[in-house]
Design an enzyme around this catalytic site. Structure first.
Site, PDB file in Angstrom:
ATOM      1  N   TYR A   1      -3.740   9.192   0.189  1.00 38.68           N
ATOM      2  CA  TYR A   1      -3.691   8.993   1.634  1.00 38.68           C
ATOM      3  C   TYR A   1      -2.652   7.941   2.029  1.00 38.68           C
ATOM      4  O   TYR A   1      -2.648   6.827   1.527  1.00 38.68           O
ATOM      5  CB  TYR A   1      -5.065   8.617   2.208  1.00 38.68           C
TER       6      TYR A   1
ATOM      7  N   TYR B   1       1.574   1.089  14.649  1.00 40.73           N
ATOM      8  CA  TYR B   1       0.546   0.768  13.672  1.00 40.73           C
ATOM      9  C   TYR B   1       0.827   1.392  12.313  1.00 40.73           C
ATOM     10  O   TYR B   1       0.949   2.591  12.183  1.00 40.73           O
ATOM     11  CB  TYR B   1      -0.830   1.244  14.141  1.00 40.73           C
TER      12      TYR B   1
ATOM     13  N   ASP C   1     -14.601   1.632   6.219  1.00 43.60           N
ATOM     14  CA  ASP C   1     -13.371   1.143   5.568  1.00 43.60           C
ATOM     15  C   ASP C   1     -13.425  -0.365   5.289  1.00 43.60           C
ATOM     16  O   ASP C   1     -12.389  -1.057   5.333  1.00 43.60           O
ATOM     17  CB  ASP C   1     -12.114   1.466   6.383  1.00 43.60           C
TER      18      ASP C   1
ATOM     19  N   ARG D   1      -9.388   0.766  11.017  1.00 45.33           N
ATOM     20  CA  ARG D   1      -8.194   0.969  11.845  1.00 45.33           C
ATOM     21  C   ARG D   1      -7.539  -0.344  12.283  1.00 45.33           C
ATOM     22  O   ARG D   1      -6.875  -0.417  13.316  1.00 45.33           O
ATOM     23  CB  ARG D   1      -8.544   1.820  13.080  1.00 45.33           C
TER      24      ARG D   1
ATOM     25  N   ASP E   1       0.886  -1.162   0.000  1.00 42.83           N
ATOM     26  CA  ASP E   1       0.000   0.000   0.000  1.00 42.83           C
ATOM     27  C   ASP E   1       0.924   1.211   0.000  1.00 42.83           C
ATOM     28  O   ASP E   1       1.613   1.473   0.978  1.00 42.83           O
ATOM     29  CB  ASP E   1      -0.869  -0.048   1.266  1.00 42.83           C
TER      30      ASP E   1
ATOM     31  N   ASN F   1      16.084  -7.513  -0.351  1.00 41.39           N
ATOM     32  CA  ASN F   1      14.875  -8.346  -0.334  1.00 41.39           C
ATOM     33  C   ASN F   1      13.766  -7.500   0.280  1.00 41.39           C
ATOM     34  O   ASN F   1      13.995  -6.823   1.277  1.00 41.39           O
ATOM     35  CB  ASN F   1      15.155  -9.583   0.540  1.00 41.39           C
TER      36      ASN F   1
ATOM     37  N   LYS G   1      -2.867  -3.188   8.775  1.00 40.80           N
ATOM     38  CA  LYS G   1      -2.816  -4.649   8.701  1.00 40.80           C
ATOM     39  C   LYS G   1      -2.112  -5.030   7.398  1.00 40.80           C
ATOM     40  O   LYS G   1      -1.980  -4.212   6.497  1.00 40.80           O
ATOM     41  CB  LYS G   1      -4.243  -5.208   8.731  1.00 40.80           C
TER      42      LYS G   1
END
Ligand code: 13P
Ligand code: 13P
Ligand code: MG
Ligand code: MG
Length: 362
Positions: A91, A228, A286, A265, A12, A105, A231
């Site tokens: 974002y 955080y 989300d 979240r 992401d 790697n 995920k």
């Protein structure tokens, strides 16, 4: 014939809008860069897709596992994508790139990666799964069903070439150790581990003769970063047919919108909704979490396809079920079991709140 390697590398590098989807310029850039590498001969073939805000590079090549050049190529695409994301102020630009420099790697640097080196069979159907708003333990239940559950996979019972069962490599993500388990011999022990899917994750599945059948990405961005950053939104490669589960047996577990961790979240339980690529844009709270499946026939390393496997009316009920479960569990708001238990939440204000309330505890 030379072995072929399928590398699915994802990150992401910026969401459009918020964390909901992918800006087309990022897909275009990845396509352009991979096309150049294909023309130069570094890779055999490629396909670029997205699930939600995660860019998924599906690549075939002849350089084997953990190849520095292949990983560098993917890293450079994510860097270029980040630059575009920054220009457009998407974002979380560069969200999954935890380092400024590439070190040989992509593993450990943020992107997720699943690779499989194989000798192409006479016909080689493979399905690439990609998810958004969930964690790598999301593949545990479907992999168990595909390769160990006769109520899902009738081939385990009636196909002599599958009747011996399969081997599962299970990773303890906290200890970073792997245990090899046999099915059907060890299935109760296996379920004892993989039922705790935030702790034990199926890494690979093999036939008893050693043939690789499935491989997942198991990076945990949150643990690696120590804070955080989302995920992992994992990917998975599954080979099908001829001594392995049929395509339909590989697809069958997703007919139930089972519960996974992630969603808003990264701190909630939600139903895993199987969707076409066109519908892989999680927007409600989300989410709910999404999974896509792209089917290919490999032909001398060329990716013939994709077929968008969940673009099938037979998954309408699973999607409806997912929407109904989402509706129900959302109404719990900040209470468990919509919200994850404290130990698995990706965000917390608890230490801060406890500190503030210290003197009010009597
Ligand atoms: P084939 O005999 O055509 O391989 O079909 C078996 C099967 O896999 C059905 O899904
Ligand atoms: P992603 O991991 O898909 O970026 O989602 C993060 C998030 O917080 C969604 O609410
Ligand atoms: Mg994101
Ligand atoms: Mg994501």
């Amino acid at each position: 014939m030379d072995k072929i390697t399928i590398s699915v590398i994802k990150a992401d590098v910026g969401g459009y809008v918020g964390h909901s989807s992918m800006h087309p310029n990022l897909v275009a850039k990845a396509n352009q860069m991979l096309d150049e590498h294909k023309k130069k001969g570094l890779i055999v073939d490629f396909h670029v897709t997205h699930c939600g805000d995660d860019l998924d590079l599906i690549i075939t090549h002849r350089h084997g596992y953990d190849n520095g050049e292949i990983h560098k190529m993917a890293w450079d695409i994510f860097i270029e994508g980040t630059n575009i994301a920054k220009e457009l102020k998407l974002y979380g630009a560069g969200q999954d790139l935890l380092s400024d420099a590439f070190s040989g790697n992509v593993k450990g640097l943020g992107p997720g990666c699943s690779e499989m080196e194989l000798e192409e069979r006479k016909s080689e159907p493979v399905i690439i799964f990609a998810a958004d708003k969930t964690s790598p333990g999301a593949w545990n239940m479907p992999l168990y069903k595909m390769f160990a559950d006769p109520f899902n996979t009738i081939g385990l019972v009636i196909d002599p070439s599958m009747h011996d069962g399969f081997i599962f490599d299970v990773l303890d993500i906290f200890e970073n150790k792997t245990v090899r388990m046999n099915s059907p011999e060890d299935i109760y022990d296996l379920l004892c581990l993989i039922g705790a899917s935030e702790h034990y994750i199926i890494k690979n599945v093999f036939k008893k003769d050693g043939l690789i059948a499935a491989s997942t990405s198991t990076q945990r961005v949150n643990l690696m970063a120590g804070r955080y950053v989302g995920k992992d939104d994992p990917v998975m490669i599954v080979r099908c047919q001829s001594g392995l589960p049929a395509v339909g047996e590989v697809m069958e577990p997703f007919a139930m919108a089972y519960m996974v961790t992630g969603w808003m979240r990264g701190s909630h339980w939600g139903p895993f909704m199987p969707v076409s690529v066109n519908d892989a844009n999680p927007t409600r709270f989300d989410g709910p979490p999404r999974v896509i499946a792209l089917g290919f026939q490999l032909a001398n390393g060329m990716l013939i396809g994709p077929r968008d496997m969940f673009a099938d009316v037979s998954y309408d009920l699973a999607r409806q079920e997912a929407n109904e479960i989402a509706n129900y569990i959302r109404r719990h708001g900040p209470f468990e079991p919509q919200r994850l238990p404290l130990s698995d939440m990706e965000y917390t204000t608890l230490p801060h709140v406890l500190k503030k309330l210290k003197d009010r505890f009597k």
